[in-house]
Design a protein around this motif. Structure first.
Motif: not given
Length: 125
Positions: A41-42, A78-81, A88-91, A115-120
């Motif tokens: 996660y990033l 890796a697949t990007v989502e 996904a509050s735990d992640a 303001e940001s995007i979280v990616w899996r």
């Protein structure tokens, strides 16, 4: 290393040992991350790291390197989502815990939601 030549266990071990990875975007880009539930996660955008082009990819090449000597531990696709941060509050909580030196650490999830995007990034190994 070619795709498929690295094991899922090696990816997990490498991702847990290092809080950074390299993504092949417009050029190799360093990104901090957290490993959670079988994926990297990033977060990007806003006041966080810029990862230009990630939003237009379905897959990305990820390289994990040793913290000790910089040797390549694993390279894989890796697949990007894009992550629904509320679902996904735990992640997001794990990712916030790994974020160092944030000026507003107690409010990171709220700022990221604005303001940001979280990616899996899910390894394809």
């Amino acid at each position: 290393m070619s795709e498929g030549s690295v094991s899922a266990a090696a990816v997990e071990e490498g991702a847990k040992k290092s809080g950074i990875c390299w993504l092949t975007l417009d050029r190799p880009r360093l990104a901090w991350h957290a490993w959670h539930d079988g994926a990297i996660y990033l977060v990007s955008g806003g006041a966080e790291q810029e990862l230009p082009g990630l939003e237009s990819l379905d897959r990305v090449t990820v390289t994990l390197r040793s913290k000790d000597n910089g040797a390549r531990l694993a390279e894989f696709e890796a697949t990007v989502e894009k992550v629904d941060q509320a679902a996904a509050s735990d992640a997001v909580a794990v990712l916030a815990k790994e974020r160092l030196n944030a000026p507003d650490s107690e409010h990171l999830p709220e700022r990221w939601a604005r303001e940001s995007i979280v990616w899996r990034l899910t390894p394809q190994v």
